[in-house]
Design a protein around this motif. Structure first.
Motif, PDB file in Angstrom:
ATOM      1  N   GLN A 105       0.817  -1.211   0.000  1.00 49.10           N
ATOM      2  CA  GLN A 105       0.000   0.000   0.000  1.00 49.10           C
ATOM      3  C   GLN A 105       0.854   1.266   0.000  1.00 49.10           C
ATOM      4  O   GLN A 105       0.459   2.284  -0.568  1.00 49.10           O
ATOM      5  N   VAL A 106       2.029   1.195   0.620  1.00 47.97           N
ATOM      6  CA  VAL A 106       2.916   2.355   0.653  1.00 47.97           C
ATOM      7  C   VAL A 106       3.431   2.685  -0.745  1.00 47.97           C
ATOM      8  O   VAL A 106       3.478   3.849  -1.150  1.00 47.97           O
ATOM      9  N   LEU A 107       3.819   1.668  -1.492  1.00 50.34           N
ATOM     10  CA  LEU A 107       4.327   1.893  -2.840  1.00 50.34           C
ATOM     11  C   LEU A 107       3.259   2.530  -3.719  1.00 50.34           C
ATOM     12  O   LEU A 107       3.561   3.406  -4.540  1.00 50.34           O
ATOM     13  N   GLU A 108       2.015   2.118  -3.558  1.00 50.31           N
ATOM     14  CA  GLU A 108       0.930   2.753  -4.309  1.00 50.31           C
ATOM     15  C   GLU A 108       0.758   4.206  -3.892  1.00 50.31           C
ATOM     16  O   GLU A 108       0.542   5.086  -4.727  1.00 50.31           O
ATOM     17  N   ARG A 109       0.866   4.474  -2.600  1.00 48.99           N
ATOM     18  CA  ARG A 109       0.744   5.840  -2.106  1.00 48.99           C
ATOM     19  C   ARG A 109       1.872   6.714  -2.642  1.00 48.99           C
ATOM     20  O   ARG A 109       1.658   7.883  -3.003  1.00 48.99           O
ATOM     21  N   LEU A 110       3.078   6.173  -2.724  1.00 51.59           N
ATOM     22  CA  LEU A 110       4.211   6.949  -3.216  1.00 51.59           C
ATOM     23  C   LEU A 110       4.100   7.257  -4.705  1.00 51.59           C
ATOM     24  O   LEU A 110       4.656   8.245  -5.180  1.00 51.59           O
TER      25      LEU A 110
ATOM     26  N   ARG B 267      10.455   9.932 -13.161  1.00 49.67           N
ATOM     27  CA  ARG B 267      10.500   9.153 -14.392  1.00 49.67           C
ATOM     28  C   ARG B 267       9.184   8.411 -14.624  1.00 49.67           C
ATOM     29  O   ARG B 267       9.153   7.199 -14.860  1.00 49.67           O
ATOM     30  N   CYS B 268       8.113   9.179 -14.516  1.00 44.15           N
ATOM     31  CA  CYS B 268       6.783   8.619 -14.823  1.00 44.15           C
ATOM     32  C   CYS B 268       6.483   7.382 -13.992  1.00 44.15           C
ATOM     33  O   CYS B 268       6.128   6.327 -14.524  1.00 44.15           O
ATOM     34  N   ALA B 269       6.673   7.482 -12.681  1.00 42.24           N
ATOM     35  CA  ALA B 269       6.509   6.321 -11.820  1.00 42.24           C
ATOM     36  C   ALA B 269       5.069   5.837 -11.726  1.00 42.24           C
ATOM     37  O   ALA B 269       4.819   4.771 -11.184  1.00 42.24           O
ATOM     38  N   ARG B 270       4.120   6.611 -12.208  1.00 43.56           N
ATOM     39  CA  ARG B 270       2.736   6.133 -12.182  1.00 43.56           C
ATOM     40  C   ARG B 270       2.533   4.949 -13.102  1.00 43.56           C
ATOM     41  O   ARG B 270       1.605   4.181 -12.945  1.00 43.56           O
ATOM     42  N   THR B 271       3.395   4.834 -14.113  1.00 42.21           N
ATOM     43  CA  THR B 271       3.305   3.716 -15.054  1.00 42.21           C
ATOM     44  C   THR B 271       4.669   3.085 -15.208  1.00 42.21           C
ATOM     45  O   THR B 271       5.671   3.621 -14.741  1.00 42.21           O
ATOM     46  N   ALA B 272       4.717   1.981 -15.910  1.00 40.15           N
ATOM     47  CA  ALA B 272       5.995   1.295 -16.083  1.00 40.15           C
ATOM     48  C   ALA B 272       6.928   2.056 -17.015  1.00 40.15           C
ATOM     49  O   ALA B 272       8.140   1.946 -16.927  1.00 40.15           O
ATOM     50  N   VAL B 273       6.362   2.825 -17.950  1.00 34.62           N
ATOM     51  CA  VAL B 273       7.179   3.594 -18.878  1.00 34.62           C
ATOM     52  C   VAL B 273       6.620   4.991 -18.992  1.00 34.62           C
ATOM     53  O   VAL B 273       5.491   5.269 -18.623  1.00 34.62           O
ATOM     54  N   CYS B 274       7.430   5.931 -19.504  1.00 35.74           N
ATOM     55  CA  CYS B 274       6.972   7.294 -19.697  1.00 35.74           C
ATOM     56  C   CYS B 274       6.056   7.372 -20.909  1.00 35.74           C
ATOM     57  O   CYS B 274       6.273   6.679 -21.881  1.00 35.74           O
TER      58      CYS B 274
END
Length: 275
Positions: free
Chosen positions: A248-253, A268-275
């Protein structure tokens, strides 16, 4: 060199007094520390970074360096506290650790924000050492849990750079608590040389991996490989760094990453695997 590093840890847990009693006796309003308040609707990161072992300067340097990298990667300027002990200065005492946790607790939103606790010191199978002047304490996983609870944060990250620090992963990790350690519970780590800027793990994780990759899990994977390569090259048995819990912490970050324009590039677009 290996014999010296390992020998400095022998009997550590027997030589230090427990920390928990000192924490319990500390005045509740010990020190007033002002931090930037949390921003409603955003996931703010609060950094508490402590260099605990005063006789060797590497732990002061690592606590400072870790905080700088974390501040940059998570837009935490004004939301970080760094305390450390040196041969002549006692800044990371039970009183100041508790005061820092309480200060974070006053500033953050417990459900929305994340606290990152960094501890760097010598370690033993039961915990890590705190040496501030003549005061010598053993900081156990139970002590760290108390500090995390004082911060009030529901989402927590604990990063421990010390020998045998895997004990903290074993005892503290859960879905809301991500624990990253320099070594397994039964392994020493290396690089605690007076005058050095970083330990081996601190250099690999904070100074190299995390500067380029703000996702803590990805940075850890890279750092573990770097540490293992260095240890093999220099003839040490692998320290086997650990990462546990924290889903859950990684999702929050991911939500914290990209809160500011400069941070979007760093993350570096951490919301997704790639930019």
């Amino acid at each position: 060199m290996r014999r010296f590093i390992v020998s400095c840890l022998v009997g550590l847990s027997l030589a230090l007094s427990p920390l928990q009693g000192a924490l319990a006796q500390t005045a509740r309003r010990a020190d007033q520390i002002r931090l930037e308040p949390q921003r409603p609707g955003l996931t703010d990161v609060y950094v508490l970074s402590f260099g605990l072992w005063g006789p060797q300067s590497v732990f002061e340097s690592e606590a400072k360096g870790a905080a700088r990298v974390l501040e940059r990667q998570f837009d935490a300027k004004g939301r970080s506290i760094v305390r450390f002990n040196t041969k002549r200065h006692s800044g990371a005492t039970p009183r100041s650790l508790l005061a820092a946790a309480e200060a974070a607790g006053r500033a953050l939103d417990p459900a929305e924000d994340v606290v990152v606790l960094v501890l760097t010191s010598h370690g033993a199978p039961e915990g890590i050492g705190l040496v501030a002047g003549r005061e010598a304490r053993l900081v156990t996983p139970g002590d760290v849990r108390m500090l995390l609870d004082e911060s009030r944060a529901q989402h927590r990250v604990v990063i421990v750079s010390a020998c045998y620090s895997g004990v903290f992963a074993e005892e503290l990790a859960d879905e809301r608590t991500l624990v990253i350690t320099a070594a397994a519970a039964d392994k020493p780590s290396f690089g605690c040389r007076d005058g050095a800027a970083w330990t081996y793990f601190g250099d690999a994780f904070f100074n190299r991996a995390l500067r380029d990759e703000a996702r803590l899990d990805a940075a850890f994977d890279k750092a573990r490989g770097l540490v293992t390569q260095r240890e093999k090259r220099e003839g040490f048995d692998p320290s086997n760094p650990q990462m546990a819990g924290g889903a859950q912490v990684l999702e929050r970050l991911k939500e914290a990453c990209g809160a500011a324009p400069a941070q979007q590039a760093a993350c570096r677009c951490a919301r997704t695997a790639v930019c």
